[in-house]
Enzyme design. Structure first.
Site, PDB file in Angstrom:
ATOM      1  N   HIS A 105     -11.132  -3.575   2.963  1.00 53.77           N
ATOM      2  CA  HIS A 105     -11.129  -3.291   4.399  1.00 53.77           C
ATOM      3  C   HIS A 105     -11.947  -2.054   4.768  1.00 53.77           C
ATOM      4  CE1 HIS A 105      -8.309  -0.720   2.484  1.00 53.77           C
ATOM      5  NE2 HIS A 105      -8.235   0.026   3.566  1.00 53.77           N
ATOM      6  N   ASP A 106     -12.525  -1.366   3.798  1.00 54.60           N
ATOM      7  CA  ASP A 106     -13.285  -0.143   4.066  1.00 54.60           C
ATOM      8  C   ASP A 106     -14.789  -0.324   3.958  1.00 54.60           C
ATOM      9  OD1 ASP A 106     -11.018   1.422   4.473  1.00 54.60           O
ATOM     10  OD2 ASP A 106     -10.895   2.032   2.362  1.00 54.60           O
ATOM     11  N   GLU A 134      -6.265   3.840  -6.040  1.00 53.07           N
ATOM     12  CA  GLU A 134      -7.594   3.928  -5.405  1.00 53.07           C
ATOM     13  C   GLU A 134      -8.166   5.275  -5.796  1.00 53.07           C
ATOM     14  OE1 GLU A 134      -9.881   3.766  -1.119  1.00 53.07           O
ATOM     15  OE2 GLU A 134      -8.107   4.985  -1.393  1.00 53.07           O
ATOM     16  N   ASP A 182       0.859  -1.173   0.000  1.00 54.34           N
ATOM     17  CA  ASP A 182       0.000   0.000   0.000  1.00 54.34           C
ATOM     18  C   ASP A 182       0.899   1.227   0.000  1.00 54.34           C
ATOM     19  OD1 ASP A 182      -2.440   1.544   0.456  1.00 54.34           O
ATOM     20  OD2 ASP A 182      -3.219  -0.302   1.342  1.00 54.34           O
ATOM     21  N   ASP A 233      -3.017   4.591  -2.328  1.00 58.19           N
ATOM     22  CA  ASP A 233      -4.126   5.014  -1.481  1.00 58.19           C
ATOM     23  C   ASP A 233      -4.639   6.418  -1.808  1.00 58.19           C
ATOM     24  OD1 ASP A 233      -5.671   4.519   1.054  1.00 58.19           O
ATOM     25  OD2 ASP A 233      -4.647   6.357   1.642  1.00 58.19           O
TER      26      ASP A 233
HETATM   27  O1  TEU Z   1      -9.557   5.103   1.786  1.00 59.52           O
HETATM   28  C1  TEU Z   1      -9.827   6.270   1.082  1.00 59.52           C
HETATM   29  C2  TEU Z   1     -11.245   6.651   1.086  1.00 59.52           C
HETATM   30  O2  TEU Z   1     -12.035   6.238   1.878  1.00 59.52           O
HETATM   31  C3  TEU Z   1     -11.524   7.697   0.120  1.00 59.52           C
HETATM   32  O3  TEU Z   1     -10.581   7.576  -0.897  1.00 59.52           O
HETATM   33  C4  TEU Z   1     -12.812   7.738  -0.569  1.00 59.52           C
HETATM   34  O4  TEU Z   1     -12.615   8.794  -1.416  1.00 59.52           O
HETATM   35  C5  TEU Z   1     -14.040   8.054   0.198  1.00 59.52           C
HETATM   36  O5  TEU Z   1     -14.588   6.889   0.748  1.00 59.52           O
HETATM   37  C6  TEU Z   1     -15.061   8.704  -0.701  1.00 59.52           C
HETATM   38  O6  TEU Z   1     -15.794   9.642   0.006  1.00 59.52           O
HETATM   39  C7  TEU Z   1      -8.226   4.872   1.999  1.00 59.52           C
HETATM   40  C8  TEU Z   1      -8.019   3.591   2.770  1.00 59.52           C
HETATM   41  O7  TEU Z   1      -8.517   2.527   2.026  1.00 59.52           O
HETATM   42  C9  TEU Z   1      -8.670   3.729   4.109  1.00 59.52           C
HETATM   43  O8  TEU Z   1      -8.597   2.557   4.869  1.00 59.52           O
HETATM   44  C10 TEU Z   1      -7.998   4.864   4.842  1.00 59.52           C
HETATM   45  O9  TEU Z   1      -8.654   5.095   6.067  1.00 59.52           O
HETATM   46  C11 TEU Z   1      -7.996   6.140   4.013  1.00 59.52           C
HETATM   47  O10 TEU Z   1      -7.568   5.927   2.685  1.00 59.52           O
HETATM   48  C12 TEU Z   1      -7.035   7.146   4.606  1.00 59.52           C
HETATM   49  O11 TEU Z   1      -5.729   6.759   4.349  1.00 59.52           O
END
Ligand code: TEU
Ligand code: CA
Length: 558
Positions: A320-321, A251, A102, A201
């Protein structure tokens, strides 16, 4: 390995996402670690995956579980040492599995030396590595993705710094050339260690609009998501990547299918991106019906956008989100859990692109039923709970919150991996950092390994299909019945090879009327999630068919 059928290894590949903290603990401290992953290389090989993406394992105060990095070139001691990392890479490679990491470069931790220096004063060379307001006043009322203002006041400087996520995650200033060069040096250093690429990320947030910009009413994060001009920095970044033979997966929330070829492809910024158009459908009320038409529209749009070009899709249902797909889009009741998990797997694993499987998804792990507030760990869950609880900790409110979290929290996907039915699911010999889902007594790897019709074995079959059918890698995509509210029907085709996928995504029987181009006797049933359901199986594709609840049928043209 099967023979290479494309110009790039990652087009033939199936990926597996590992959340190291919850995968396997090797030393009994309750926290998953690098040596734990190493112990499970055999499992990954047996599953048939070609590369793994590790969530962040860098040094971090863990406000956001590793997404707040305080040293990019050190391993978090919870996870092991740099030697453990080297050994993991070597052993994975020896088993034909590549490793990508990552790359979190939109922000650092507020404990990163750069930020500590930056706070010392405007003259400090690192001050401009971050983004500051001119005065004590907040330049705007933009809301951060994790809640609250994007601005945080630093009394000693009488200024605010900018953060898209938690206040402990200050955003890096991509306008600063020195900052960019520091990041690029760090990237080259990691690639020189022999890793095979990165998942990048939150990369669509690195460019911010001018401070007076108003957020779109329907989209509070619009002023710092995929903002015009971001390409300048992404081009520089991709030039660094292109010095190496690696895979890059951005991402990219807020990037539309229309922009797909700019973002991916030979001249794109990345090899592929995680788009958010389909996953946004995960955010729905528990009682709302799943939006099958919307899902088909979103997935189909990305399939078509990259079909005849050089671009490539990253396919995913979980990470994981987001909560577990079988609970959100499938059906986690005992009657339908296994079948709907297989239906979802069939639906997305046979699309064009590189599929990513998130740990536990291959077991059909559902959401967790949280029974106490302190079982929740995620920074966003905690913020939300604080808002909801208000001043008083009332019992009824607590129950409501637990119910809500059990359906929406990111912690649902972060419970430990379920290896067997023993007390801690063989995840750890100590006390797991996060509660193990009690359902591991029935849902676990050991059980599904021996059970022929398990979800795990079904995943293996699908992965094997991708490895043996050229049409699944290089074939084109066309879908039928876009307006049908229950069933997803699509075809992959390449010269004379044709493969037809029919999946009922609801718990009700469905009637479909197929077009003349597919009707006929020339098909064989290649795979189904309902072998017991003989009445629904046929080698003839009739113009009218009845599809059982969550039934998946894959036909190949003779
Ligand atoms: O997630 C990013 C993220 O949640 C945003 O890119 C997304 O744009 C949003 O949901 C839309 O409103 C990444 C990781 O996957 C996450 O686990 C981290 O908490 C986050 O970045 C911060 O590094
Ligand atoms: Ca450990």
């Amino acid at each position: 390995m099967t023979k290479k059928r494309t110009d790039k290894w990652w087009k033939d590949a199936v990926a597996y996402q590992i959340y190291p903290k919850s995968f396997k603990d090797s030393n009994g401290d309750g926290i998953g670690d690098l040596n734990g992953i190493r112990e499970k290389i055999g499992y990954l090989k047996d599953l048939g995956v070609d590369f793994v993406w590790l969530n962040p394992v860098y040094q971090s105060p863990n406000v956001d579980n590793g997404y707040d990095i305080s040293d990019y070139q050190a391993i978090n001691p919870e996870f092991g040492t740099m030697d453990d990392m080297t050994q993991l890479i070597e052993e994975a490679h020896a088993n034909g599995i590549k490793v990508i990491m990552d790359l979190v470069i939109n922000h650092t931790s507020d404990q990163h030396p750069w930020f500590l220096e930056a706070c010392k004063g405007e003259d400090n060379p690192y001050h401009d590595y971050y983004i500051w307001s001119d005065t004590a006043e907040k330049p705007n009322d933009w809301q951060s993705i994790f809640g609250g203002s994007v601005w945080e006041y630093v009394p000693s400087l009488k200024k605010n710094y900018f953060h898209v996520f938690a206040k402990e995650q200050p955003d890096l200033n991509w306008e600063n050339k020195q900052m960019r060069e520091s990041i690029f040096r760090m990237i080259r250093w990691w690639l020189d260690q022999g890793i095979d690429g990165f998942r990048i990320d939150a990369i669509s947030h690195i460019k911010k609009s001018s401070w007076e910009t108003k957020a779109r009413p329907d989209w509070p994060h619009s002023p710092f998501t995929n903002v015009k001009g971001i390409g300048k920095y992404l081009k520089e970044l991709s030039a660094v990547f292109k010095e190496y033979d690696i895979v890059t997966v951005g991402e990219a929330s807020g990037v539309t299918a229309e922009e797909a070829t700019e973002w991916v492809g030979n001249d794109g910024y990345f090899n592929m991106i995680f788009e958010f158009e389909h996953i946004s459908l995960w955010q729905r009320d528990k009682n709302e019906a799943v939006d099958v038409v919307g899902l088909k529209r979103a997935l189909g749009r990305w399939q078509r956008a990259l079909d005849y070009g050089e671009g490539w899709n990253a396919l995913y249902m979980e990470n994981h989100d987001v909560p577990r797909s079988v609970s959100v889009f499938g059906n986690d009741t005992p009657q339908y859990r296994a079948r709907s998990a297989k239906a979802l797997a069939t639906m997305y694993l046979l699309l064009q692109g590189t599929p990513f499987i998130y740990q536990g998804q291959e077991l059909g792990m559902p959401n967790m039923t949280f029974t106490a507030i302190d079982q929740l760990d995620d920074v966003t869950a905690k913020n939300q709970i604080k808002d909801l609880l208000g001043e008083k900790d009332q019992a009824t409110k607590t129950l409501e919150i637990l119910e809500l979290m059990s359906s929406v929290s990111r912690d649902n996907s972060r419970t430990p991996m379920q290896w067997d039915w023993s007390d801690n699911a063989e995840f750890s010999t100590g006390k797991p950092w996060m509660a193990v889902n009690p359902n591991h007594k029935t849902i676990n790897v050991a059980q599904q390994r021996v059970e022929k019709s398990s979800i795990l074995n079904y995943y293996k079959q699908l992965i094997h299909l991708r490895k043996t059918k050229e049409v699944l890698v290089s074939g084109h995509y066309v879908d039928y019945l876009p307006k049908h509210k229950q069933v997803y029907v699509y075809e992959r085709f390449l010269e004379k090879e044709r493969l037809l996928v029919i999946v009922n995504l609801t718990k009700d029987e469905a009637e479909i009327k197929l077009p003349q181009t597919v009707v006929g006797k020339d098909w064989s049933l290649l795979l189904t999630n309902s072998v017991e359901d003989k009445s629904q199986q046929t080698t003839v594709i009739a113009s009218k068919m009845t599809i059982a609840p969550y039934q998946a049928l894959v036909y190949v043209h003779n």
